[in-house]
Structures are given as C-alpha cells and as structure tokens.
Motif scaffolding. Sequence first.
Motif, PDB file in Angstrom:
ATOM      1  N   PRO A 197       0.820  -1.199   0.000  1.00  0.00           N
ATOM      2  CA  PRO A 197       0.000   0.000   0.000  1.00  0.00           C
ATOM      3  C   PRO A 197       0.859   1.256   0.000  1.00  0.00           C
ATOM      4  O   PRO A 197       1.948   1.271   0.544  1.00  0.00           O
ATOM      5  CB  PRO A 197      -0.804  -0.116   1.282  1.00  0.00           C
ATOM      6  CG  PRO A 197       0.022  -0.961   2.172  1.00  0.00           C
ATOM      7  CD  PRO A 197       0.774  -1.886   1.287  1.00  0.00           C
TER       8      PRO A 197
ATOM      9  N   GLY B 205       0.612   4.955   1.258  1.00  0.00           N
ATOM     10  CA  GLY B 205      -0.052   6.025   1.985  1.00  0.00           C
ATOM     11  C   GLY B 205      -1.488   5.715   2.312  1.00  0.00           C
ATOM     12  O   GLY B 205      -1.883   4.568   2.417  1.00  0.00           O
ATOM     13  N   LYS B 206      -2.301   6.784   2.447  1.00  0.00           N
ATOM     14  CA  LYS B 206      -3.669   6.604   2.901  1.00  0.00           C
ATOM     15  C   LYS B 206      -4.674   6.538   1.759  1.00  0.00           C
ATOM     16  O   LYS B 206      -5.854   6.364   1.975  1.00  0.00           O
ATOM     17  CB  LYS B 206      -4.049   7.750   3.842  1.00  0.00           C
ATOM     18  CG  LYS B 206      -3.314   7.698   5.169  1.00  0.00           C
ATOM     19  CD  LYS B 206      -3.855   8.739   6.117  1.00  0.00           C
ATOM     20  CE  LYS B 206      -3.266   8.547   7.510  1.00  0.00           C
ATOM     21  NZ  LYS B 206      -3.850   9.456   8.488  1.00  0.00           N
ATOM     22  N   GLY B 207      -4.244   6.724   0.526  1.00  0.00           N
ATOM     23  CA  GLY B 207      -5.167   6.720  -0.598  1.00  0.00           C
ATOM     24  C   GLY B 207      -5.618   5.318  -0.957  1.00  0.00           C
ATOM     25  O   GLY B 207      -5.220   4.351  -0.337  1.00  0.00           O
ATOM     26  N   SER B 208      -6.510   5.205  -1.986  1.00  0.00           N
ATOM     27  CA  SER B 208      -6.946   3.888  -2.404  1.00  0.00           C
ATOM     28  C   SER B 208      -5.796   3.203  -3.125  1.00  0.00           C
ATOM     29  O   SER B 208      -4.906   3.845  -3.672  1.00  0.00           O
ATOM     30  CB  SER B 208      -8.173   3.993  -3.295  1.00  0.00           C
ATOM     31  OG  SER B 208      -7.851   4.730  -4.439  1.00  0.00           O
ATOM     32  N   ARG B 209      -5.816   1.869  -3.174  1.00  0.00           N
ATOM     33  CA  ARG B 209      -4.743   1.124  -3.803  1.00  0.00           C
ATOM     34  C   ARG B 209      -5.292   0.444  -5.039  1.00  0.00           C
ATOM     35  O   ARG B 209      -6.485   0.281  -5.191  1.00  0.00           O
ATOM     36  CB  ARG B 209      -4.166   0.122  -2.808  1.00  0.00           C
ATOM     37  CG  ARG B 209      -5.242  -0.668  -2.090  1.00  0.00           C
ATOM     38  CD  ARG B 209      -4.732  -1.356  -0.873  1.00  0.00           C
ATOM     39  NE  ARG B 209      -3.831  -2.428  -1.251  1.00  0.00           N
ATOM     40  CZ  ARG B 209      -3.036  -3.053  -0.369  1.00  0.00           C
ATOM     41  NH1 ARG B 209      -3.045  -2.705   0.893  1.00  0.00           N
ATOM     42  NH2 ARG B 209      -2.248  -4.013  -0.743  1.00  0.00           N
ATOM     43  N   ARG B 210      -4.383  -0.007  -5.910  1.00  0.00           N
ATOM     44  CA  ARG B 210      -4.830  -0.596  -7.168  1.00  0.00           C
ATOM     45  C   ARG B 210      -5.220  -2.053  -6.998  1.00  0.00           C
ATOM     46  O   ARG B 210      -5.912  -2.608  -7.814  1.00  0.00           O
ATOM     47  CB  ARG B 210      -3.726  -0.470  -8.214  1.00  0.00           C
ATOM     48  CG  ARG B 210      -3.571   0.955  -8.742  1.00  0.00           C
ATOM     49  CD  ARG B 210      -2.540   1.023  -9.847  1.00  0.00           C
ATOM     50  NE  ARG B 210      -1.209   0.643  -9.401  1.00  0.00           N
ATOM     51  CZ  ARG B 210      -0.565  -0.424  -9.825  1.00  0.00           C
ATOM     52  NH1 ARG B 210      -1.112  -1.223 -10.695  1.00  0.00           N
ATOM     53  NH2 ARG B 210       0.650  -0.695  -9.379  1.00  0.00           N
ATOM     54  N   THR B 211      -4.703  -2.680  -5.942  1.00  0.00           N
ATOM     55  CA  THR B 211      -4.959  -4.116  -5.769  1.00  0.00           C
ATOM     56  C   THR B 211      -5.532  -4.398  -4.392  1.00  0.00           C
ATOM     57  O   THR B 211      -5.511  -3.546  -3.514  1.00  0.00           O
ATOM     58  CB  THR B 211      -3.643  -4.903  -5.909  1.00  0.00           C
ATOM     59  OG1 THR B 211      -2.735  -4.421  -4.918  1.00  0.00           O
ATOM     60  CG2 THR B 211      -3.041  -4.735  -7.287  1.00  0.00           C
ATOM     61  N   MET B 212      -6.027  -5.626  -4.224  1.00  0.00           N
ATOM     62  CA  MET B 212      -6.507  -6.056  -2.915  1.00  0.00           C
ATOM     63  C   MET B 212      -5.311  -6.278  -1.996  1.00  0.00           C
ATOM     64  O   MET B 212      -4.202  -6.531  -2.466  1.00  0.00           O
ATOM     65  CB  MET B 212      -7.299  -7.361  -3.061  1.00  0.00           C
ATOM     66  CG  MET B 212      -8.526  -7.252  -3.955  1.00  0.00           C
ATOM     67  SD  MET B 212      -9.837  -6.258  -3.205  1.00  0.00           S
ATOM     68  CE  MET B 212     -10.565  -7.469  -2.104  1.00  0.00           C
ATOM     69  N   PRO B 213      -5.518  -6.229  -0.664  1.00  0.00           N
ATOM     70  CA  PRO B 213      -4.401  -6.495   0.253  1.00  0.00           C
ATOM     71  C   PRO B 213      -3.848  -7.913   0.038  1.00  0.00           C
ATOM     72  O   PRO B 213      -4.603  -8.839  -0.241  1.00  0.00           O
ATOM     73  CB  PRO B 213      -5.048  -6.384   1.640  1.00  0.00           C
ATOM     74  CG  PRO B 213      -6.315  -5.624   1.434  1.00  0.00           C
ATOM     75  CD  PRO B 213      -6.759  -5.907   0.039  1.00  0.00           C
TER      76      PRO B 213
ATOM     77  N   LEU C 259       1.651  -6.136  11.214  1.00  0.00           N
ATOM     78  CA  LEU C 259       1.790  -5.650   9.830  1.00  0.00           C
ATOM     79  C   LEU C 259       2.220  -4.182   9.816  1.00  0.00           C
ATOM     80  O   LEU C 259       3.089  -3.784   9.036  1.00  0.00           O
ATOM     81  CB  LEU C 259       0.459  -5.834   9.087  1.00  0.00           C
ATOM     82  CG  LEU C 259       0.448  -5.431   7.611  1.00  0.00           C
ATOM     83  CD1 LEU C 259       1.510  -6.190   6.812  1.00  0.00           C
ATOM     84  CD2 LEU C 259      -0.933  -5.664   7.001  1.00  0.00           C
TER      85      LEU C 259
ATOM     86  N   ARG D 226       5.759  -2.758   8.223  1.00  0.00           N
ATOM     87  CA  ARG D 226       5.847  -1.693   7.210  1.00  0.00           C
ATOM     88  C   ARG D 226       6.814  -0.599   7.631  1.00  0.00           C
ATOM     89  O   ARG D 226       7.327   0.139   6.797  1.00  0.00           O
ATOM     90  CB  ARG D 226       4.460  -1.100   6.953  1.00  0.00           C
ATOM     91  CG  ARG D 226       3.586  -2.000   6.128  1.00  0.00           C
ATOM     92  CD  ARG D 226       2.250  -1.373   5.894  1.00  0.00           C
ATOM     93  NE  ARG D 226       1.398  -2.269   5.125  1.00  0.00           N
ATOM     94  CZ  ARG D 226       0.094  -2.371   5.304  1.00  0.00           C
ATOM     95  NH1 ARG D 226      -0.520  -1.634   6.213  1.00  0.00           N
ATOM     96  NH2 ARG D 226      -0.607  -3.195   4.570  1.00  0.00           N
TER      97      ARG D 226
END
Lengths: 200, 85
Positions: A13, A15-23, A87, A91
């Motif tokens: 991931p 930062g705090k924005g949306s991500r392109r993939t699932m965790p 987790l 990170r």
Amino acid sequence: MSALMERSDQGAPAGKGSRRTMPGMDGFWVFVAGDLAMFTLMFVTFALARADDPAGFEAARLTLDADRGGINTLVLLTSSACIASALTALRRDAVGQARRWILAGVGGGAVFVVLKSLEYAAGFDAGHAPDTHEFYVYYLTLTGVHLGHVVAGCVLLLGFWVRLGRRPEGGVVGFETAAVFWHLVDFLWLLIFPLLYLAR
Amino acid sequence: MLTERPTWMTWGLLAAASIVTTWILSADSVDRRWALVAIFVVAAWKVRLVMTDFIELRRAPLLGRLAFEGWAVLVPLTLVVLLWQ
C-alpha cells in the motif's frame, strides 16, 4: 506456501489513498471467496434445518456455553488486532516489534484452540454427540472446520515469525496475505458464534 | 479523505460490541425477534469493521469492497430472515 513466505514489495500500500490491488496476493482472494462460499452454504443449511425443528435446536443450543464462546470471541479479536499491529510494525521495518506482535497473535490462537478443545471435551462428557441431535452435527462441522482454520493460521504465522528472525529484510506482501487469512478466521467466528450460541 | 482508525480503537469497538451482544442482547429478557435482529446487525457491523480496518479493504478497489463488504451484509440479513419464523 514458499511463495507466500517470500516478502516482496509488489502490491504494497502507498499512503492513505486507495490502492490498485486487494491487500496481500491477488490470487489469495480466490481462496477467500471460495472459503466464504463454503461457510455461507453451511450457515444457510443450518438455518434451514433449524427452521424445521426450532424447539429441538433451541434445546440443544442451550447446552452450549455462551460465556466461553464470548471469551473466545474476545480472544480472537485481540489476536487479530495483534496481527494488524504486526503488519504496521513490519511496514515501518520494526521487525523485532513485528515478531513480538506475531507471537502474541499466535498466543491468542493457541488460547482459542485450548478453550475450544475443553468445550468439545465437556460436551462429549455430557453426551452431546452428533447422534443425539442434528444440531451437534452442524455445531461440530462449523466449529471443527473453523478450528482447522485457526490451527492452519497459527502454523502460517509461526512460519513468518521464524522467517523474519532469519531474514528480516524484504517487503510485506507475503505477511499481508497471512494477515488476511487470520482476519478471515476472525470474522468467520463473528458469524458462527451468534448463529450457534446466541440466536434463539 | 479516508480516515484511518488506530488499531486499538478498532479493537475497542469490536470488543465492546461483542460484550453487548454476548452478555446483554442474548439475555432471555430481550424479545427473541428483536434480539435476533440486533445480534446479527451488530455481527454484520463487526465483520465489516474487521474487513475495512484490519484487512484494510477500506483502501481496496471498489469492486473488491462491494463483493466482500456486500457479503458481510447479505449473509447476516439472510440468516435473520431464515431464523425469523
């Protein structure tokens, strides 16, 4: 398994924005979907069977120890929070801290297994076996399959604990995937518990 | 703007909701059908909270969120309907 134990930065991931993939690993979500489909089928089958014999199912439900189930819920939630904290630490590259959180999370899983084993032993001692009422078939199947997940999750997380001790460098996707599995185990219990122990 | 809850706060919410469900809503003094609805509404909220905060689906693609968070709502709703009688 070995691919899961690798820690690559792919898909991490940002930062705090949306991500392109699932965790975690994308492919693992196919397993999650399949697992959810299987449990959904068991939940619905149980509810339909209960509707056919509400009095018998209710009498059997009352033989379960809801207090012990509630404590198990708190134990699993705490364990899940520990793995989420592991987790976060990983990170930040705080590997030592992450390993301590992982051990605490596995400890929660172990407590769950012990409490569940004691519950099974007490139930069998009291004669609550599958041949006495259909309820116990569902109870043992749902909680047994779930318990298998708990044991598998503990083994997986312990594998990461060992792995991080030997090779602390790398990314987090592998552990993120294991964490998704552990949280899956947690939220499945959040439905199994009210369905079997609480719903009147 | 996405808000990130600290892990301890998510844990506190989940633990408090579990205590209410286990030791208050399931009491015999609460009407059976109201208890059934309340218990599964709380369960759905807890499952979704684990998904959004612990699994971090909050930051996942919309389709993934819809599929899994939708499951968290639809399954408890189905169970309430089947157990309503």
